[in-house]
Design an enzyme around this catalytic site. Structure first.
Site, mmCIF file in Angstrom:
data_model
loop_
_atom_site.group_PDB
_atom_site.id
_atom_site.type_symbol
_atom_site.label_atom_id
_atom_site.label_comp_id
_atom_site.label_asym_id
_atom_site.label_seq_id
_atom_site.Cartn_x
_atom_site.Cartn_y
_atom_site.Cartn_z
ATOM 1 C CB THR A 125 5.099 -3.487 -2.474
ATOM 2 O OG1 THR A 125 6.466 -1.883 -0.879
ATOM 3 C CG2 THR A 125 4.214 -2.800 -3.073
ATOM 4 N N GLY A 339 2.247 31.406 5.686
ATOM 5 C CA GLY A 339 1.141 32.169 5.864
ATOM 6 C C GLY A 339 0.645 32.025 3.749
ATOM 7 C CD GLU A 363 12.853 1.888 4.797
ATOM 8 O OE1 GLU A 363 13.111 1.090 5.298
ATOM 9 O OE2 GLU A 363 13.467 2.056 3.328
ATOM 10 N N GLY A 364 7.258 0.305 6.169
ATOM 11 C CA GLY A 364 6.192 0.630 7.211
ATOM 12 C C GLY A 364 4.815 1.632 7.088
HETATM 13 C C1 LIG Z 1 6.751 6.795 -3.047
HETATM 14 C C2 LIG Z 1 7.270 5.379 -2.242
HETATM 15 C C3 LIG Z 1 8.767 4.381 -2.123
HETATM 16 C C4 LIG Z 1 8.112 2.984 -2.117
HETATM 17 N N1 LIG Z 1 9.490 2.140 -2.019
HETATM 18 C C5 LIG Z 1 9.368 0.961 -1.768
HETATM 19 C C6 LIG Z 1 10.659 0.128 -2.356
HETATM 20 O O1 LIG Z 1 11.640 0.977 -2.644
HETATM 21 N N2 LIG Z 1 10.524 -0.587 -2.214
HETATM 22 C C7 LIG Z 1 8.969 -1.430 -1.411
HETATM 23 O O2 LIG Z 1 9.030 -2.539 -1.501
HETATM 24 N N3 LIG Z 1 8.020 -0.878 -1.432
HETATM 25 C C8 LIG Z 1 8.155 0.409 -1.482
HETATM 26 N N4 LIG Z 1 7.259 1.230 -1.696
HETATM 27 C C9 LIG Z 1 6.333 0.994 -0.444
HETATM 28 C C10 LIG Z 1 5.577 1.074 0.809
HETATM 29 O O3 LIG Z 1 6.661 -0.034 1.519
HETATM 30 C C11 LIG Z 1 4.344 0.832 0.853
HETATM 31 O O4 LIG Z 1 3.636 1.204 0.466
HETATM 32 C C12 LIG Z 1 3.454 0.433 2.708
HETATM 33 O O5 LIG Z 1 4.406 -0.763 2.954
HETATM 34 C C13 LIG Z 1 1.979 0.543 2.591
HETATM 35 O O6 LIG Z 1 1.510 -0.554 1.839
HETATM 36 P P1 LIG Z 1 0.728 0.147 0.498
HETATM 37 O O7 LIG Z 1 0.448 0.893 0.281
HETATM 38 O O8 LIG Z 1 -0.164 -1.149 0.339
HETATM 39 O O9 LIG Z 1 -1.314 0.132 2.098
HETATM 40 P P2 LIG Z 1 -1.268 -0.201 2.317
HETATM 41 O O10 LIG Z 1 -1.043 -1.960 2.912
HETATM 42 O O11 LIG Z 1 -3.056 -0.911 1.160
HETATM 43 O O12 LIG Z 1 -2.873 0.289 3.655
HETATM 44 C C14 LIG Z 1 -3.895 1.371 3.524
HETATM 45 C C15 LIG Z 1 -3.806 1.495 5.366
HETATM 46 O O13 LIG Z 1 -4.562 0.731 5.623
HETATM 47 C C16 LIG Z 1 -3.809 0.910 6.938
HETATM 48 N N5 LIG Z 1 -3.386 -0.635 7.780
HETATM 49 C C17 LIG Z 1 -3.321 -1.791 6.329
HETATM 50 N N6 LIG Z 1 -3.106 -2.620 7.245
HETATM 51 C C18 LIG Z 1 -3.110 -2.106 8.714
HETATM 52 C C19 LIG Z 1 -2.984 -3.260 9.917
HETATM 53 N N7 LIG Z 1 -2.776 -4.357 10.622
HETATM 54 N N8 LIG Z 1 -3.789 -2.679 11.175
HETATM 55 C C20 LIG Z 1 -3.783 -0.754 11.098
HETATM 56 N N9 LIG Z 1 -3.809 -0.391 10.097
HETATM 57 C C21 LIG Z 1 -3.082 -0.946 8.987
HETATM 58 C C22 LIG Z 1 -2.270 0.975 6.410
HETATM 59 O O14 LIG Z 1 -1.551 1.891 7.629
HETATM 60 C C23 LIG Z 1 -2.800 2.233 5.512
HETATM 61 O O15 LIG Z 1 -3.267 3.697 6.185
HETATM 62 C C24 LIG Z 1 7.095 2.459 -1.599
HETATM 63 C C25 LIG Z 1 5.643 3.383 -1.493
HETATM 64 C C26 LIG Z 1 5.585 4.483 -1.867
HETATM 65 C C27 LIG Z 1 4.524 5.630 -2.237
#
Ligand SMILES: Cc1cc2nc3c(=O)[nH]c(=O)nc-3n(C[C@H](O)[C@H](O)[C@H](O)COP(=O)(O)OP(=O)(O)OC[C@H]3O[C@@H](n4cnc5c(N)ncnc54)[C@H](O)[C@@H]3O)c2cc1C
Length: 382
Positions: A125, A339, A363-364
């Protein structure tokens, strides 16, 4: 429900439950409050050989199955999903190495992970590459003897605490995702530092941190598989790790169900324990049904992986989506059973509700994984 676990699996489950009850439950709230990494518990898990489960025997592991790993993650998560993540993120950080690494890399890195001496992490990410991991910008430019890494990775579980990082970076910017590669980077490599440590809603004892690369030289031998394989490796790693998130969600839901059931037996209102009211009984019954269904699906997917199935993106997505939605619902209902007390830090269920939310995101996200499931359905012939 009898899941026909082997003697060994029952032993693992019972041992981890004992560790969770004795070592995690007494400190989970404090570590969450202080956002403190659970090093003492990681050491305890190392001493009881838990890190060996996801490492092959040839590299001082125990060659455990996906289901074995799910049992460990579930039982840890029943007590604290944040602490469970510190363990699970190490297994995530190991998958690419185990599946695609060469013998030299495996011999160099896996034994120290198996012993728990060194934690691992997996980093895809970036700020502009979340769900759309193909949009990543971190580069790994080819130089004599290796690569120069530049860029910032975001939201890395175990960031700053782990010593071995699998980083997905572009070795060829002109090819987009097809130009991405998986590269091992060790902590303390010059040019590799840690940026912001995130302050989170839940799983607060786990570390979530930025990785910053500024002309960081990594030798050629740290390339996993071949250049251009990084995107495929990332997708395959998540296909495999997703049943672990299902297990994390099942553990959270079970912890909330157990706490709510005990509370409902003891809390007296209108002269009766609240469990004698049908509205509360039905809430608990639904929580139990959903938790068991999530467990059954998660174990089934883990068993499919263990049986040698080649493709399981759809199934592992289903387990993760279903179990995480269940964890969110069950923990919210657990707060309802408690509650007003459920809303307070003094009881464990508000933390479980906060912790559950992340299982729908990482993880997606569940939306993106529903896309994955639908894509697979469209391909299938009926
Ligand atoms: C606590 C924490 C730990 C993590 N650990 C790791 C790690 O160890 N390694 C790593 O690589 N990453 C890690 N991540 C990253 C994590 O996998 C991403 O946050 C996640 O994949 C979503 O990406 P984003 O936050 O940029 O959200 P975005 O991709 O910006 O999504 C925002 C919203 O848009 C929706 N959306 C986006 N695209 C689509 C689509 N095509 N269709 C429908 N809806 C969509 C999403 O469902 C979401 O509701 C971590 C994140 C957190 C918060």
């Amino acid at each position: 429900m009898d899941y026909q676990l082997t003697e060994e699996q029952i032993t693992i489950k019972n041992l981890v439950r004992q560790i969770a009850e004795e070592k995690i439950v007494p400190v989970r709230s404090e570590l969450d409050e202080k956002e403190e990494f659970p090093w003492e518990i990681m050491k305890y898990l190392a001493d009881t050989d838990m890190f060996r489960i996801f490492i092959p025997e040839e590299y001082e592991g125990l060659s455990g199955s996906s289901l074995d790993l799910c049992l460990v993650i579930e039982e840890l998560s029943r007590a604290c999903a944040g602490i469970a993540l510190c363990y699970a993120a190490t297994s995530l950080g190991t998958i690419a190495l185990v599946k695609y690494g060469n013998e030299d890399q495996k011999h160099k890195y896996l034994p120290a992970i198996a012993s728990g001496e060194r934690l691992a992490a997996f980093s895809v990410t970036e700020e502009s590459a979340g769900s759309d991991i193909g949009a990543l910008k971190t580069t790994a430019d080819k130089v004599e003897g290796g690569y120069l890494l530049n860029g910032t990775k975001q939201f890395v579980s175990n960031g700053g605490e782990a010593e071995i990082y699998t980083v997905i970076a572009l070795t060829d910017k002109t090819k987009g995702p097809r130009g991405a590669s998986a590269i091992l980077v060790e902590k303390d490599t010059p040019g590799f530092t840690f940026g912001r440590k995130e302050k989170k809603m839940g799983i607060r004892s786990s570390a979530t941190r930025e990785l910053v690369f500024e002309d960081c030289f990594v030798p050629q031998e740290n390339l996993i598989s071949k250049e251009g394989m990084g995107f495929i490796i990332a997708l395959k790693v998540f296909d495999e790790s997703r049943s672990g998130i299902g297990a994390q969600a099942v553990g959270i839901a079970q912890g909330a169900l157990d706490a709510a059931t005990e509370y409902a037996k003891q809390r007296i209102q209108f002269g009766h324990p609240i469990i004698s009211f049908q509205a509360v009984q039905h809430l608990l019954a639904d929580m139990a049904i959903q938790t068991e269904a999530a467990r059954a699906l998660t174990y089934a997917v883990a068993r499919a992986v263990d049986s040698g199935a080649k493709q399981y993106a759809k199934e592992s997505s289903m387990a993760k989506v279903f179990a995480s939605d269940v964890a969110m619902k069950v923990t919210t209902d657990a707060v309802q059973v408690f509650g007003g007390f459920g809303y307070m830090h003094d009881y464990p269920v508000e933390k479980m509700m906060r912790d559950a939310k992340i299982t729908q995101i990482y993880e997606g996200t569940n939306q993106v994984l529903r896309n994955t499931i639908a894509i697979e359905l469209r391909k299938e012939k009926r």
